[in-house]
Design a protein around this motif. Structure first.
Motif, PDB file in Angstrom:
ATOM      1  N   ASN A  47      29.805 -37.460  46.525  1.00  0.00           N
ATOM      2  CA  ASN A  47      29.521 -38.791  45.848  1.00  0.00           C
ATOM      3  C   ASN A  47      28.110 -38.950  45.796  1.00  0.00           C
ATOM      4  O   ASN A  47      27.517 -39.658  44.606  1.00  0.00           O
ATOM      5  CB  ASN A  47      29.879 -40.011  47.165  1.00  0.00           C
ATOM      6  CG  ASN A  47      29.600 -41.235  46.656  1.00  0.00           C
ATOM      7  OD1 ASN A  47      30.043 -41.592  45.661  1.00  0.00           O
ATOM      8  ND2 ASN A  47      29.457 -42.064  47.617  1.00  0.00           N
ATOM      9  N   LEU A  48      27.342 -38.379  46.469  1.00  0.00           N
ATOM     10  CA  LEU A  48      25.760 -38.469  46.273  1.00  0.00           C
ATOM     11  C   LEU A  48      25.411 -37.819  44.964  1.00  0.00           C
ATOM     12  O   LEU A  48      24.708 -38.425  44.076  1.00  0.00           O
ATOM     13  CB  LEU A  48      25.121 -37.800  47.300  1.00  0.00           C
ATOM     14  CG  LEU A  48      23.512 -37.633  47.028  1.00  0.00           C
ATOM     15  CD1 LEU A  48      22.817 -38.859  47.104  1.00  0.00           C
ATOM     16  CD2 LEU A  48      23.010 -36.940  48.467  1.00  0.00           C
ATOM     17  N   LEU A  63      28.597 -48.399  51.045  1.00  0.00           N
ATOM     18  CA  LEU A  63      28.446 -47.336  51.889  1.00  0.00           C
ATOM     19  C   LEU A  63      27.532 -47.966  52.982  1.00  0.00           C
ATOM     20  O   LEU A  63      26.543 -48.562  52.850  1.00  0.00           O
ATOM     21  CB  LEU A  63      27.968 -46.076  51.382  1.00  0.00           C
ATOM     22  CG  LEU A  63      28.942 -45.217  50.936  1.00  0.00           C
ATOM     23  CD1 LEU A  63      29.810 -45.739  49.450  1.00  0.00           C
ATOM     24  CD2 LEU A  63      28.301 -43.684  50.472  1.00  0.00           C
ATOM     25  N   LYS A  98      27.732 -50.280  46.690  1.00  0.00           N
ATOM     26  CA  LYS A  98      29.068 -50.253  46.745  1.00  0.00           C
ATOM     27  C   LYS A  98      29.673 -50.182  48.147  1.00  0.00           C
ATOM     28  O   LYS A  98      30.799 -49.941  47.968  1.00  0.00           O
ATOM     29  CB  LYS A  98      29.205 -48.911  45.854  1.00  0.00           C
ATOM     30  CG  LYS A  98      29.009 -49.035  44.652  1.00  0.00           C
ATOM     31  CD  LYS A  98      29.159 -47.709  43.887  1.00  0.00           C
ATOM     32  CE  LYS A  98      28.748 -47.433  42.213  1.00  0.00           C
ATOM     33  NZ  LYS A  98      28.944 -46.255  41.865  1.00  0.00           N
ATOM     34  N   ASN A 117      22.276 -48.003  44.863  1.00  0.00           N
ATOM     35  CA  ASN A 117      23.523 -47.893  44.225  1.00  0.00           C
ATOM     36  C   ASN A 117      24.528 -47.791  45.183  1.00  0.00           C
ATOM     37  O   ASN A 117      25.610 -48.395  45.071  1.00  0.00           O
ATOM     38  CB  ASN A 117      23.774 -47.169  42.801  1.00  0.00           C
ATOM     39  CG  ASN A 117      22.668 -47.510  41.929  1.00  0.00           C
ATOM     40  OD1 ASN A 117      21.968 -48.480  41.813  1.00  0.00           O
ATOM     41  ND2 ASN A 117      22.513 -46.552  41.118  1.00  0.00           N
ATOM     42  N   MET A 118      24.492 -46.671  45.961  1.00  0.00           N
ATOM     43  CA  MET A 118      25.694 -46.463  46.891  1.00  0.00           C
ATOM     44  C   MET A 118      25.802 -47.482  47.929  1.00  0.00           C
ATOM     45  O   MET A 118      26.973 -47.888  48.496  1.00  0.00           O
ATOM     46  CB  MET A 118      25.270 -44.965  47.452  1.00  0.00           C
ATOM     47  CG  MET A 118      25.371 -43.825  46.575  1.00  0.00           C
ATOM     48  SD  MET A 118      24.616 -42.255  47.390  1.00  0.00           S
ATOM     49  CE  MET A 118      25.785 -41.724  48.418  1.00  0.00           C
ATOM     50  N   ARG A 119      24.615 -48.121  48.363  1.00  0.00           N
ATOM     51  CA  ARG A 119      24.710 -48.912  49.341  1.00  0.00           C
ATOM     52  C   ARG A 119      25.338 -50.186  48.842  1.00  0.00           C
ATOM     53  O   ARG A 119      26.063 -51.050  49.539  1.00  0.00           O
ATOM     54  CB  ARG A 119      23.287 -49.459  49.788  1.00  0.00           C
ATOM     55  CG  ARG A 119      23.137 -50.155  51.012  1.00  0.00           C
ATOM     56  CD  ARG A 119      21.751 -50.714  51.223  1.00  0.00           C
ATOM     57  NE  ARG A 119      21.392 -51.633  50.314  1.00  0.00           N
ATOM     58  CZ  ARG A 119      21.508 -53.004  50.071  1.00  0.00           C
ATOM     59  NH1 ARG A 119      22.313 -53.382  51.066  1.00  0.00           N
ATOM     60  NH2 ARG A 119      21.001 -53.598  48.991  1.00  0.00           N
ATOM     61  N   ASP A 137      28.088 -42.984  57.285  1.00  0.00           N
ATOM     62  CA  ASP A 137      28.161 -42.451  55.741  1.00  0.00           C
ATOM     63  C   ASP A 137      26.744 -41.830  55.244  1.00  0.00           C
ATOM     64  O   ASP A 137      26.789 -40.856  54.704  1.00  0.00           O
ATOM     65  CB  ASP A 137      28.092 -43.698  54.869  1.00  0.00           C
ATOM     66  CG  ASP A 137      29.641 -44.481  54.963  1.00  0.00           C
ATOM     67  OD1 ASP A 137      30.581 -43.638  55.179  1.00  0.00           O
ATOM     68  OD2 ASP A 137      29.929 -45.737  54.816  1.00  0.00           O
ATOM     69  N   MET A 178      20.743 -44.069  46.136  1.00  0.00           N
ATOM     70  CA  MET A 178      21.087 -44.639  47.642  1.00  0.00           C
ATOM     71  C   MET A 178      21.110 -45.938  47.407  1.00  0.00           C
ATOM     72  O   MET A 178      22.123 -46.567  48.158  1.00  0.00           O
ATOM     73  CB  MET A 178      19.979 -44.209  48.536  1.00  0.00           C
ATOM     74  CG  MET A 178      20.051 -42.571  48.763  1.00  0.00           C
ATOM     75  SD  MET A 178      18.872 -42.405  50.333  1.00  0.00           S
ATOM     76  CE  MET A 178      17.370 -42.921  49.912  1.00  0.00           C
ATOM     77  N   GLU A 186      26.443 -40.154  41.965  1.00  0.00           N
ATOM     78  CA  GLU A 186      25.529 -41.071  41.888  1.00  0.00           C
ATOM     79  C   GLU A 186      24.215 -40.658  41.140  1.00  0.00           C
ATOM     80  O   GLU A 186      23.544 -41.216  40.072  1.00  0.00           O
ATOM     81  CB  GLU A 186      25.133 -41.933  43.082  1.00  0.00           C
ATOM     82  CG  GLU A 186      26.374 -42.653  43.566  1.00  0.00           C
ATOM     83  CD  GLU A 186      26.661 -43.691  42.810  1.00  0.00           C
ATOM     84  OE1 GLU A 186      25.516 -44.201  41.943  1.00  0.00           O
ATOM     85  OE2 GLU A 186      27.453 -44.353  43.054  1.00  0.00           O
TER      86      GLU A 186
END
Length: 335
Positions: free
Chosen positions: A177-178, A210, A208, A204-206, A125, A202, A181
């Motif tokens: 996606n980046l 990723l 969720k 926030n993505m982690r 990812d 990043m 965010e």
């Protein structure tokens, strides 16, 4: 794959050199920093690079824009110019190239070079490249699990959490996606230390789900100030000495000793002088009756009757004086 290069910073730590030249355009062993960066990135890619987006300040000018587009085209990619008018953080900078945030994306901030022997694992990812540092409080850092998976991002920690500094080089499998965010941060005015930070997006993505992974480079080469840039020039000359033609055929060497590795550019004239090791003489430089080591001398500069080391001289400088360590901007005259 698209590459995004944020490079709109003012380069205050590199003054006087950045008063007339954007920091990523400072030459290192005959090529601008940003060109060497892009070439190294493309060397790591397992797939074709379609587009390279350069995020610059509007005042950089048309000549700079044309040079950047030419760099991209010379590497088989489309060059795109994007503008950042205010410095509002790393996430804000990257979003200035929002249209290029699609599919596989590689992002690299243009004040750093790296030596590494890897190929991008596009099945992951995200990959964040890091380097161990003595003082992590000046950097964003990552915390890792045993399998190399990132468990936390911390921006400029005031107490020790990790010594793995984020060097400003990233891969993302899903650019859209980046983008979403980071746009969320701007839309909701979510800042860290007053700026919109990529590390916040990043995290926030982690959270969720990723998978973010860290990989370390062999060597991280900074171009943030004069001494660091001179050292980077030294290391790039060592790395590239057997891979690039470093002495131009048009150079005129008369009673000159060149101690390799050095870069000697087009139409350079060296007479009654010793140059090297670790010297870059850009196009049109004249050196007479001088000793020069570990230095970068930019285009159309003249050095006579001098002994200089650990120095940077800008373009069109005229220097003739005693032994010294120097940092002279464009059009300086010392006689």
């Amino acid at each position: 794959m698209n590459i995004i290069i944020p490079m709109a910073g003012m380069g205050k730590r590199m003054r006087p050199h950045t008063l007339t030249t954007a920091k990523p355009l400072i030459p290192i062993a005959g090529k601008p920093v940003v060109q060497r960066l892009v070439e190294d990135i493309i060397g790591t890619a397992n797939e074709k690079v379609e587009e390279i987006a350069f995020i610059i300040a509007p005042h950089f000018g048309k000549e700079t824009e044309e040079m950047l587009v030419n760099v991209a085209e010379s590497l088989g990619a489309k060059g795109k110019i994007c503008y950042q008018e205010k410095a509002l953080g790393t996430a804000h900078a990257i979003l200035c190239a929002a249209d290029s945030l699609k599919g596989n994306v590689f992002i690299a901030f243009a004040d750093t070079l790296f030596k590494a022997d890897f190929k991008i694992d596009t099945s992951k990812d995200a990959i964040i490249w890091t380097q161990k540092v003595d003082d992590p409080s000046a950097f964003g850092v990552v915390q890792l699990a045993d399998d190399g998976r990132i468990t936390a991002f911390v921006e400029k920690p005031e107490t020790f959490v990790s010594d793995l500094a984020i060097i400003g080089v990233y891969y993302f499998k899903d650019g859209e996606n980046l983008r979403a965010e980071m746009q969320y941060l701007l839309d909701n005015n979510i800042t860290d230390k007053g700026e919109f930070q990529l590390t916040t997006a990043m995290e926030n993505m982690r959270n969720k789900g990723l998978g973010f992974y860290s990989d370390q480079v062999e060597e991280w080469l900074d171009c943030g100030n004069k001494d660091a840039t001179v050292y980077t020039n030294q290391r790039i000359l060592e790395i590239k000495k057997d891979k690039e033609q470093l002495v131009a055929a048009s150079a005129k060497l008369e009673n000159a000793t060149i101690i390799a590795p050095c870069f000697i550019g087009e139409n350079v004239r060296v007479s009654n002088a010793v140059v090297g090791p670790h010297v870059s003489l850009e196009a049109g430089v004249t050196v007479e009756n001088a000793l020069i080591s570990n230095s970068i001398i930019q285009a159309q500069t003249t050095v006579k009757n001098a002994h200089i080391t650990n120095s940077m001289l800008g373009k069109n400088v005229n220097y003739s004086d005693k032994a010294a360590e120097l940092s002279l901007g464009d059009f300086s005259v010392i006689l």
